[in-house]
Design an enzyme around this catalytic site. Structure first.
Site, PDB file in Angstrom:
ATOM      1  CB  CYS A  76      18.927 -16.484 -33.550  1.00  0.00           C
ATOM      2  SG  CYS A  76      18.340 -15.273 -34.722  1.00  0.00           S
ATOM      3  CG  HIS A 126      15.537 -18.405 -31.621  1.00  0.00           C
ATOM      4  ND1 HIS A 126      15.551 -17.112 -31.143  1.00  0.00           N
ATOM      5  CD2 HIS A 126      15.617 -18.296 -32.981  1.00  0.00           C
ATOM      6  CE1 HIS A 126      15.633 -16.273 -32.159  1.00  0.00           C
ATOM      7  NE2 HIS A 126      15.665 -16.965 -33.284  1.00  0.00           N
ATOM      8  CG  ASN A 170      13.972 -13.642 -34.234  1.00  0.00           C
ATOM      9  OD1 ASN A 170      14.805 -13.586 -33.322  1.00  0.00           O
ATOM     10  ND2 ASN A 170      14.167 -14.332 -35.334  1.00  0.00           N
TER      11      ASN A 170
HETATM   12  O1  UT7 Z   1      15.913 -16.307 -36.121  1.00  0.00           O
HETATM   13  C1  UT7 Z   1      15.978 -16.855 -37.397  1.00  0.00           C
HETATM   14  C2  UT7 Z   1      15.396 -15.961 -38.421  1.00  0.00           C
HETATM   15  N1  UT7 Z   1      14.198 -16.196 -39.109  1.00  0.00           N
HETATM   16  C3  UT7 Z   1      13.222 -17.122 -39.003  1.00  0.00           C
HETATM   17  O2  UT7 Z   1      13.222 -18.009 -38.226  1.00  0.00           O
HETATM   18  C4  UT7 Z   1      12.092 -17.031 -39.952  1.00  0.00           C
HETATM   19  C5  UT7 Z   1      11.607 -18.361 -40.473  1.00  0.00           C
HETATM   20  N2  UT7 Z   1      10.544 -18.200 -41.418  1.00  0.00           N
HETATM   21  C6  UT7 Z   1       9.316 -17.776 -41.076  1.00  0.00           C
HETATM   22  O3  UT7 Z   1       9.045 -17.535 -39.923  1.00  0.00           O
HETATM   23  C7  UT7 Z   1       8.257 -17.672 -42.150  1.00  0.00           C
HETATM   24  O4  UT7 Z   1       8.758 -18.250 -43.337  1.00  0.00           O
HETATM   25  C8  UT7 Z   1       7.821 -16.199 -42.419  1.00  0.00           C
HETATM   26  C9  UT7 Z   1       7.018 -15.676 -41.239  1.00  0.00           C
HETATM   27  C10 UT7 Z   1       9.021 -15.314 -42.644  1.00  0.00           C
HETATM   28  C11 UT7 Z   1       6.948 -16.143 -43.648  1.00  0.00           C
HETATM   29  O5  UT7 Z   1       5.787 -16.980 -43.473  1.00  0.00           O
HETATM   30  P1  UT7 Z   1       5.329 -17.962 -44.636  1.00  0.00           P
HETATM   31  O6  UT7 Z   1       4.102 -18.617 -44.163  1.00  0.00           O
HETATM   32  O7  UT7 Z   1       6.536 -18.816 -44.949  1.00  0.00           O
HETATM   33  O8  UT7 Z   1       4.960 -16.958 -45.788  1.00  0.00           O
HETATM   34  P2  UT7 Z   1       5.608 -16.803 -47.247  1.00  0.00           P
HETATM   35  O9  UT7 Z   1       6.996 -16.228 -47.147  1.00  0.00           O
HETATM   36  O10 UT7 Z   1       5.451 -18.106 -47.968  1.00  0.00           O
HETATM   37  O11 UT7 Z   1       4.670 -15.735 -47.882  1.00  0.00           O
HETATM   38  C12 UT7 Z   1       3.298 -15.995 -48.161  1.00  0.00           C
HETATM   39  C13 UT7 Z   1       2.664 -14.735 -48.708  1.00  0.00           C
HETATM   40  C14 UT7 Z   1       3.449 -14.098 -49.859  1.00  0.00           C
HETATM   41  O12 UT7 Z   1       2.513 -13.576 -50.772  1.00  0.00           O
HETATM   42  P3  UT7 Z   1       2.182 -14.354 -52.136  1.00  0.00           P
HETATM   43  O13 UT7 Z   1       3.497 -14.451 -52.846  1.00  0.00           O
HETATM   44  O14 UT7 Z   1       1.654 -15.691 -51.700  1.00  0.00           O
HETATM   45  O15 UT7 Z   1       1.175 -13.469 -52.782  1.00  0.00           O
HETATM   46  C15 UT7 Z   1       4.170 -12.964 -49.195  1.00  0.00           C
HETATM   47  O16 UT7 Z   1       4.454 -11.898 -50.089  1.00  0.00           O
HETATM   48  O17 UT7 Z   1       2.580 -13.742 -47.693  1.00  0.00           O
HETATM   49  C16 UT7 Z   1       3.144 -12.524 -48.179  1.00  0.00           C
HETATM   50  N3  UT7 Z   1       3.738 -11.801 -47.072  1.00  0.00           N
HETATM   51  C17 UT7 Z   1       3.044 -10.928 -46.305  1.00  0.00           C
HETATM   52  N4  UT7 Z   1       1.764 -10.513 -46.369  1.00  0.00           N
HETATM   53  C18 UT7 Z   1       1.363  -9.622 -45.437  1.00  0.00           C
HETATM   54  C19 UT7 Z   1       5.007 -11.887 -46.592  1.00  0.00           C
HETATM   55  N5  UT7 Z   1       5.158 -11.065 -45.530  1.00  0.00           N
HETATM   56  C20 UT7 Z   1       3.953 -10.467 -45.340  1.00  0.00           C
HETATM   57  C21 UT7 Z   1       3.468  -9.526 -44.406  1.00  0.00           C
HETATM   58  N6  UT7 Z   1       2.194  -9.128 -44.480  1.00  0.00           N
HETATM   59  N7  UT7 Z   1       4.267  -9.019 -43.433  1.00  0.00           N
END
Ligand code: UT7
Length: 322
Positions: free
Chosen positions: A112, A249, A279
């Protein structure tokens, strides 16, 4: 002394739009979860266009706006992790498709942050007087590296291309570019190459997909983006008030909000278009810069900063007077 400036910018995204509602067909998710956690509403996905096709459209758009003849371009750099072939590069095919002969063209991979890396290389190559006008592209078709069964990643990414023509200038407009790398030994964000066929095992090539520890990448991004902007401010002896606009970004709207808070600036100073694109990796920064210019957030003479982070892990930032 040779300086550099932006001559023109452009962008292109494929026509097909996948909404958050559409994603419910593939994974257990909701518009509410995706929008509240990321700011994304929809993303563009390429059904049958290649990275070359997207790059070509963005390039034509930037060359038009730069108001130059394509034959004035003597350097093409394409930043991508989704090249159509291992070789030739998208850059080489683009050179042929644009019909520009006998120039240097090569691809780079810094995920990225790739566009800012490409900008720094082109900027230095022009300042060294080896080249006069560079076409820089950030292009990505991440939909083809995405595991559409993995809700942690498939809701995040989109496809697109952004382009910029930079050239020699009598005034110092591309003022400073910072890039960095911190080898991702913990494998927070990666995608393996297709397995190379081993003579010994005669294996069949299998395409891998994106793996990400979202929380850890989020923390890294929230720290590195404000740090890079602050470094640009210090190195150039300016204050935050001198910067009219910041184009970050587009990985997550919450990361941009955190960066704004850390930098003590209002969200009015930050460009956000992740709602429409998701993204788009290396394409994210040039697409956002082109839109911000088109919408009048960045005007000729304005000082703006751009900043990115990504797989590698990599990061980069630039301070530019448009
Ligand atoms: O360009 C560089 C690449 N990437 C990034 O910059 C990404 C950086 N990270 C992020 O943007 C965030 O960490 C995410 C958007 C990927 C995730 O958000 P989060 O608030 O950190 O959520 P999490 O990973 O802590 O997940 C929370 C919950 C989990 O469920 P449990 O374990 O609490 O029951 C996940 O399984 O949300 C669940 N979850 C979803 N639920 C519905 C994860 N993805 C989804 C989804 N829909 N798509």
């Amino acid at each position: 002394m040779i300086y550099t400036k932006i001559l023109g910018t452009g962008r292109y995204v494929p026509k097909t739009i996948v909404t958050n509602e559409d994603l419910k067909q593939y994974v257990d998710t909701s518009d509410e979860w995706i929008y509240s956690r990321t700011g994304i509403k929809e993303r563009h996905v390429s059904i049958d266009e290649s990275s070359l096709d997207l790059s070509y459209q963005a390039a034509i758009n930037a060359i038009d706006k730069a108001n130059i003849d394509k034959d004035e371009i003597d350097l093409i750099i394409v930043a991508t992790v989704t090249s159509d072939y291992a070789f030739p590069g998208v850059s080489n095919l683009l050179q042929a498709k644009l019909g520009i002969e006998n120039i240097m063209a090569f691809d780079i991979n810094a995920a990225c942050s790739g566009f800012i890396y490409a900008m720094q290389i082109a900027d230095k190559m022009i300042k060294s007087k080896s080249f006069k006008k560079a076409l820089i592209i950030g292009v990505e078709i991440l939909s083809r590296l995405t595991d559409w069964r993995d809700r942690n990643t498939c809701v995040l990414f989109g496809d697109g291309a952004g382009a910029m023509v930079i050239g020699e200038s009598e005034t110092n407009q591309i003022k400073d570019i910072i890039t960095g790398s911190q080898g991702d030994v913990d494998m927070l964000l990666y995608c393996k190459n297709p397995e190379l066929k081993s003579l010994k095992h005669n294996k069949i090539s299998v395409q891998d997909h994106i793996h990400m520890q979202g929380n850890e990448v989020f923390k890294f991004a929230s720290r590195i983006m404000p740090k890079t902007i602050n470094q640009l401010i210090e190195r150039n002896n300016i204050t935050m008030d001198d910067i009219q606009y910041i184009v970050a970004h587009q990985a997550n709207a919450r990361i941009i909000q955190k960066a704004a808070k850390e930098l003590n600036v209002s969200m009015d100073k930050m460009y956000v278009n992740i709602n429409h694109y998701g993204n788009t990796s290396a394409a994210s920064v040039p697409v956002a810069i082109d839109e911000a210019i088109e919408k009048g957030y960045i005007n000729r003479g304005d000082l703006f900063a751009t900043v990115a982070f990504g797989g590698g892990l990599t990061w980069g930032g630039a301070l530019i007077q448009y």
